[in-house]
Each structure stands twice: as C-alpha cells, then as structure tokens.
Design an enzyme around this catalytic site. Sequence first.
Site, PDB file in Angstrom:
ATOM      1  N   TYR A 170      44.303  40.584  30.031  1.00  0.00           N
ATOM      2  CA  TYR A 170      43.019  39.666  29.580  1.00  0.00           C
ATOM      3  C   TYR A 170      43.623  40.374  28.397  1.00  0.00           C
ATOM      4  O   TYR A 170      43.106  39.124  27.638  1.00  0.00           O
ATOM      5  CB  TYR A 170      41.684  40.377  30.116  1.00  0.00           C
ATOM      6  CG  TYR A 170      41.241  39.842  31.475  1.00  0.00           C
ATOM      7  CD1 TYR A 170      41.773  40.047  31.911  1.00  0.00           C
ATOM      8  CD2 TYR A 170      39.336  39.330  31.135  1.00  0.00           C
ATOM      9  CE1 TYR A 170      41.118  38.237  33.650  1.00  0.00           C
ATOM     10  CE2 TYR A 170      38.956  38.328  31.516  1.00  0.00           C
ATOM     11  CZ  TYR A 170      39.817  38.357  33.269  1.00  0.00           C
ATOM     12  OH  TYR A 170      39.507  37.788  34.059  1.00  0.00           O
ATOM     13  N   LYS A 172      49.899  46.157  41.955  1.00  0.00           N
ATOM     14  CA  LYS A 172      51.135  45.375  42.832  1.00  0.00           C
ATOM     15  C   LYS A 172      52.459  46.116  42.434  1.00  0.00           C
ATOM     16  O   LYS A 172      52.869  45.628  41.357  1.00  0.00           O
ATOM     17  CB  LYS A 172      50.930  43.740  41.963  1.00  0.00           C
ATOM     18  CG  LYS A 172      52.298  43.115  42.330  1.00  0.00           C
ATOM     19  CD  LYS A 172      51.919  42.341  44.209  1.00  0.00           C
ATOM     20  CE  LYS A 172      52.873  41.890  43.528  1.00  0.00           C
ATOM     21  NZ  LYS A 172      53.102  41.184  45.562  1.00  0.00           N
ATOM     22  N   ASP A 199      47.894  41.087  47.295  1.00  0.00           N
ATOM     23  CA  ASP A 199      48.131  39.871  48.094  1.00  0.00           C
ATOM     24  C   ASP A 199      48.226  40.904  49.431  1.00  0.00           C
ATOM     25  O   ASP A 199      47.922  40.295  50.429  1.00  0.00           O
ATOM     26  CB  ASP A 199      50.057  39.933  48.143  1.00  0.00           C
ATOM     27  CG  ASP A 199      51.269  40.673  48.196  1.00  0.00           C
ATOM     28  OD1 ASP A 199      50.252  42.070  48.050  1.00  0.00           O
ATOM     29  OD2 ASP A 199      52.196  39.775  48.308  1.00  0.00           O
ATOM     30  N   ASP A 250      38.742  40.531  38.856  1.00  0.00           N
ATOM     31  CA  ASP A 250      38.762  39.695  38.869  1.00  0.00           C
ATOM     32  C   ASP A 250      38.532  38.977  39.793  1.00  0.00           C
ATOM     33  O   ASP A 250      37.290  38.076  40.122  1.00  0.00           O
ATOM     34  CB  ASP A 250      39.083  38.972  37.618  1.00  0.00           C
ATOM     35  CG  ASP A 250      38.649  37.468  37.202  1.00  0.00           C
ATOM     36  OD1 ASP A 250      37.071  37.770  37.445  1.00  0.00           O
ATOM     37  OD2 ASP A 250      39.286  36.255  37.026  1.00  0.00           O
ATOM     38  N   ASP A 269      35.721  37.723  43.217  1.00  0.00           N
ATOM     39  CA  ASP A 269      35.569  36.471  43.960  1.00  0.00           C
ATOM     40  C   ASP A 269      34.780  36.059  45.215  1.00  0.00           C
ATOM     41  O   ASP A 269      34.400  35.932  45.504  1.00  0.00           O
ATOM     42  CB  ASP A 269      35.729  35.390  43.105  1.00  0.00           C
ATOM     43  CG  ASP A 269      34.854  35.267  41.410  1.00  0.00           C
ATOM     44  OD1 ASP A 269      34.171  35.509  41.583  1.00  0.00           O
ATOM     45  OD2 ASP A 269      34.778  34.639  40.936  1.00  0.00           O
TER      46      ASP A 269
HETATM   47  C1  IPM Z   1      33.941  37.814  35.370  1.00  0.00           C
HETATM   48  C2  IPM Z   1      34.266  36.305  34.359  1.00  0.00           C
HETATM   49  C3  IPM Z   1      34.792  36.478  33.323  1.00  0.00           C
HETATM   50  C4  IPM Z   1      36.188  36.959  33.248  1.00  0.00           C
HETATM   51  C5  IPM Z   1      35.711  35.291  32.417  1.00  0.00           C
HETATM   52  C6  IPM Z   1      34.242  34.326  32.594  1.00  0.00           C
HETATM   53  C7  IPM Z   1      36.082  35.257  31.044  1.00  0.00           C
HETATM   54  O1  IPM Z   1      34.901  35.543  35.739  1.00  0.00           O
HETATM   55  O2  IPM Z   1      33.376  38.651  34.804  1.00  0.00           O
HETATM   56  O3  IPM Z   1      34.039  37.702  36.266  1.00  0.00           O
HETATM   57  O4  IPM Z   1      37.460  37.158  34.225  1.00  0.00           O
HETATM   58  O5  IPM Z   1      36.129  38.602  33.288  1.00  0.00           O
HETATM   59 MG    MG Z   2      35.181  36.175  37.774  1.00  0.00          MG
END
Ligand code: IPM
Ligand code: MG
Length: 373
Positions: free
Chosen positions: A144, A191, A223, A247, A251
Amino acid sequence: MNQKKIIAVIDGDGIGPEVIAQSIKVLNAIAHRFQYNFEYNHALMGAVAIDETGNPLPQKTIDVCMASDAILFGAIGHPKYDNDPSAKVRPEQGLLGLRKALELYANIRPVTAYTALHHLSPLKISNIDGVDLVIYRELTGGIYFGKKEINETKTIAIDECKYSKEEIVRISHLAFSAAQKRRKKITLIDKANVLETSRLWRLIVKEIALEYEDVELDFLFVDNAAMQIILNPKQFDVILTENMFGDIISDEASVIAGSLGMLPSASLGNKYALFEPIHGSYPQAAGKDIANPIGSILSTAMMLDYFNMNEAATLIREATEWAIANSYVTKDIDPVNFYFTSTIGDIISEYICSAEHGIVNIDNILLRKSTVI
Ligand code: IPM
Ligand code: MG
C-alpha cells in the site's frame, strides 16, 4: 478517569454521514446514561473534501484529529474516481494519508457470527455457528505504501512491497497480547513460499512467539487461508497478517457475519486511534436511509473500550444484539421487513436509555417501520 472526550468526526463519502449520525445518537445516549461528556469536532476527508478543498485530506483535518482523543470515521470513495485510472487525486488517498500521518499501524477487525443472522450467510450454519475471530491487519506498510511507478508509455507499472522489522514487531505484540486474553491461538497469514517480506514476517513473528509461551502460533499461506476461512472459520482465533492480505481476508470473513454492514474496526497507533466500519461508501444507497449502521455503531463500542469505558461499550453491544435478535434490522439483512438506518439508531439509543428496567419503550419508533408491499 477523565469523563470528557474530544472526538473527531469524519463522515466521509456515500453512506458515511448516515451511519455516523446513528453512532453519534448512540454516543449521546451513552453520555446521558453514564454522565460522560463527548465533544464532537467535524472534519472533511475523501471525495467531499476534494469537492470542497481540492484535497482528499486537508491539513485542517489532520490537525482536528491530532487534537482529539479518538476519531470516528464513516466511509470513503466515490464512483466517479473508481473507473478513472488517470485521476491524480483520489478519495482513498485521504484515508491512507491519515493512517500514515497518525501512524495507525494496527487495524483490528473482529468477526462475530450472530445466531439470528446465520441464515444470511452463504456458508453452512454448522460451520459458522460460534465463530469468534479477530483480524490484526498491519495498516501502514507493505505494498500500500511502497514506491509506485509507471513508465512514460504506460506499459509497465511497479508497486513495491517493503516491511521493516520494527513494523512487524509492533503489531505482532498487540496481536499476541490479544490472543492471551482470548483462546490463545495466532495464525500468521502470509505467502512465505514466494515473498521475501513474508519470510521476514515468519522469522520475526517466530521470535516474538517465544515471549508468549502460552500462545500457540501457526502459519498459513494466504491462498490456503482464503479457502480455510470459508471451509472452517472456527479454527481461527487471532489472525495476524500484512496490509494487503488483511484487506482481502477481512472482506472475505465478513460473509461469516451475514453482511459486510455488520463489521466494526479499530485502527490503533501509539498516540491516536480511529474507529470505522469495514464497509465502503456504498454510493448506491447514499441518502436513502437504508444503510446498515451496525458496523459504525459497533465501532463506537470499540472506541469506548479504548477509553476504558467498558460498561458503556458492553451496553452498546448488548443493545445491538437485542436489536438483531428482535429483527430490528436494515434492508441488507431483511429486504422485506426492514427498518430505516435512522430508526435502527433510534431503537438502539432508546434501549441504552431505558434498558435499566428491562423495558424498552420503542412504540413510537416502531411506527416508522418500513414494509415493502
Ligand atoms: C479498508 C478499505 C481501504 C483499504 C480503502 C478504502 C483504501 O478497503 O479499510 O479495508 O484498502 O485499506
Ligand atoms: Mg478493504
């Protein structure tokens, strides 16, 4: 304990203002009940900040955050930037810049499977029942924040992934301490069969593990981890991982909870702390009063824990669980019998104010129930 707290409030984009409004309602209910004093200082970030100032993270916002005890943040992102690879200024730069400016290096994302929401998960109920895991995601390093380059002809691009020992050490200690207070297990997701940075993570995390003899440490390649989170999430207690993997994995883990709208997070550094739901700006729902405010409300509970106002934090969680168990939920949870974002905020606040007698007076609020016919 100082009962007055200054809170920087950043609504951000999309559904940000609507979910943050519910968090403020809930905090005001907490302030009323516990005689706390919360002062809110509003600041701009993201697409709204670009529109108003040309900068996704105005210096004034950093100043307001630095002068506060904690930061409450909604969401960031706007579709007009998503499909424009040539945009030089992007809303997300605001959040990334703030994480870096305040050195918020540890992002903590708890994942809980609520019994009342099991049916919403595409996963088998027997696999998710009782899941209780927390992700410790490194937040200010890795790909990042590495050097970014694109050549003039726009045919080759580079994103550098770099980690230092110090960056790995500081979040690892937080993760191990958390594991000691939980089921005493850490899984490092990396990884290491391919990436040098992952091999550094393994080396350092193994060293740190020696200081926490009661915590069991194991390793998974990302993975395989992506598959294990779906197949058998109950095996996880604390997940420790670098920025990008965290990240993605967080999700993915949200499907266990039934909706991305349910999950809160804390981003901690040594001096500052920011609290935000993990969901994005969900522009399609913006302004419609249908977004799920629970992720944001539970983020305020994490903030109160950070303030050591643990009884208040527990009450917010209790109120939230009560609302979910009694089907006071938004459209993402129940598309037919749903309540508006603002009504959920009212109901949870009402519970906080009136729960001492075990009676929640929500008759008036309930008149505002929305039913799709
Ligand atoms: C998160 C979001 C952020 C990230 C974005 C909005 C930059 O997806 O906080 O998980 O990738 O960290
Ligand atoms: Mg995110």
